[in-house]
Design a protein around this motif. Structure first.
Motif, short mmCIF file in Angstrom:
data_model
loop_
_atom_site.label_atom_id
_atom_site.label_comp_id
_atom_site.label_asym_id
_atom_site.label_seq_id
_atom_site.Cartn_x
_atom_site.Cartn_y
_atom_site.Cartn_z
N ASN A 266 -44.13 40.33 60.96
CA ASN A 266 -44.51 38.93 61.12
C ASN A 266 -45.12 38.72 62.51
N PRO A 267 -46.33 39.25 62.75
CA PRO A 267 -46.93 39.16 64.09
C PRO A 267 -47.16 37.72 64.54
N THR A 271 -45.96 36.17 68.13
CA THR A 271 -46.86 35.53 69.08
C THR A 271 -46.38 34.13 69.43
N GLN A 272 -45.97 33.37 68.42
CA GLN A 272 -45.49 32.01 68.65
C GLN A 272 -44.23 32.03 69.52
N THR A 276 -43.77 30.24 73.17
CA THR A 276 -42.67 29.29 73.40
C THR A 276 -41.85 29.69 74.62
N LEU A 277 -41.51 30.98 74.69
CA LEU A 277 -40.67 31.48 75.79
C LEU A 277 -41.36 31.36 77.14
N ILE A 278 -42.64 31.72 77.18
CA ILE A 278 -43.37 31.60 78.45
C ILE A 278 -43.48 30.13 78.85
N GLY A 279 -43.65 29.25 77.88
CA GLY A 279 -43.67 27.81 78.16
C GLY A 279 -42.36 27.35 78.77
N TRP A 280 -41.24 27.83 78.24
CA TRP A 280 -39.92 27.47 78.78
C TRP A 280 -39.75 28.03 80.20
N TYR A 281 -40.30 29.23 80.44
CA TYR A 281 -40.23 29.81 81.78
C TYR A 281 -40.99 28.93 82.77
#
Length: 321
Positions: A266-267, A271-272, A276-281
């Motif tokens: 499920n690429p 990617t999503q 999301t994680l980089i946005g939270w960082y």
């Protein structure tokens, strides 16, 4: 270029001088700044990982660096751009050639050190807890091996997702780090009975387990009706045999999760998740805990820290001098 390579399974990495690889169509060349080490790297060296690259090979599953050459047909990436990638292998070298599709641009706010500590640990926990287990706000999450690389991110993300987090680790110092990352309850696996302590807290709805062995068995018996169990690895060295009768009686679900396989399955979800994680960082909601930073020639020491479970959080190799 310099690279630390596996020339023989179950032996220390050897520092080699190799030709610098050049990108083909659809690929980019990255000058590696940092490489995050993972327990899976120790299994690659041993020859017991799910995937077995042909010898000799350069381990290092995730890397961060700067694009220095671009192959034909690559769009959206350019020379000089900072990127991070889940490469599978190749991170313990001064240069790596990667498919442009797996390179994720780094925001200016993220250091190379944090980037190399980010993708696998946070990606594993975010997808396992969210996409696989469907962790809900208010549920009770038990994290085994909670002070390790992936375990600590499960504590942090579980707290961020609104769960009541029980962190299980060895010793007061490791548990103190878990508390800093948002754990609501702490269990010392050296001195406390996991099963009885978790049951006294109300039982577990989701179990996150990179350890296996007796801890998995204890967690299963301390889980509630309808619980979801996530076996993510077996750092104890013992793969637990799961009794189907307990699954039946408790209506429990066991959900295997392997990030590399999921990325192929499920690429889009992968990617999503990264976005999301980089946005939270960037928003300041996440901060990787890096316990050790070592130069390239000391990568064997970093692997030993993982084998002996001495690391708290992430071990990062500084490749660029």
């Amino acid at each position: 270029m310099r690279a630390m390579q596996v020339t023989e399974h179950n032996s220390p990495l050897a520092l080699q001088t190799l030709d610098t690889p050049m990108p083909a169509a659809g690929e980019v060349q990255v000058q590696v700044a940092t490489c995050g080490l993972n327990f899976g790297d120790t299994l690659l060296v041993k020859g017991s990982y799910q995937e077995k690259p042909a010898l000799p090979f350069t381990p290092g599953m995730e890397l961060a660096g700067t694009i220095t050459a671009v192959g034909e047909g690559v769009e959206g990436l350019e020379i000089g751009q900072r990127v991070v990638a889940y490469s599978g292998i190749g991170g313990l070298a001064e240069y790596a050639v990667l498919s442009a599709k797996i390179c994720v641009p780094l925001p200016d706010q993220m250091s190379f050190e944090d980037a190399a500590a980010f993708l696998i640990t946070y990606g594993t926990s975010h997808l396992a807890l969210g996409a696989k287990a469907g962790l809900l706000e208010g549920e009770r999450l038990l994290v085994l091996g909670a002070s390790g690389g992936v375990g600590l991110t499960a504590v942090e993300l579980g707290h961020l997702m609104g769960a009541e987090v029980i962190a299980c680790a060895r010793g007061a110092d490791r548990l103190a780090i878990c508390a800093q990352k948002g754990a609501d309850h702490l269990i010392d696996s050296d001195t406390q009975d996991i099963r009885e302590t978790v049951k006294a807290l109300g039982g577990a709805d989701v179990v996150y387990d990179p350890i296996g062995g007796d801890q998995f068995k204890a967690a299963m018996r301390a889980s509630n009706q309808g619980a979801r169990l996530l076996p993510l690895g077996f750092a104890s060295g013992e793969v637990p045999q799961i009794p189907a009768n307990i699954l039946l009686v408790k209506n429990m679900t066991v959900l295997g999760f392997y990030l590399g396989g999921f990325a192929k399955l499920n690429p889009k979800a992968m990617t999503q998740s990264i976005e999301t994680l980089i946005g939270w960082y960037v928003e300041g909601k996440l901060k990787p805990h890096v316990s050790n930073v070592l130069p390239l020639e000391k990568a064997n020491e970093g692997l030993d820290l993982l084998r002996t479970r001495q690391a708290t959080g992430k071990v990062v190799v500084q490749v660029a001098s």
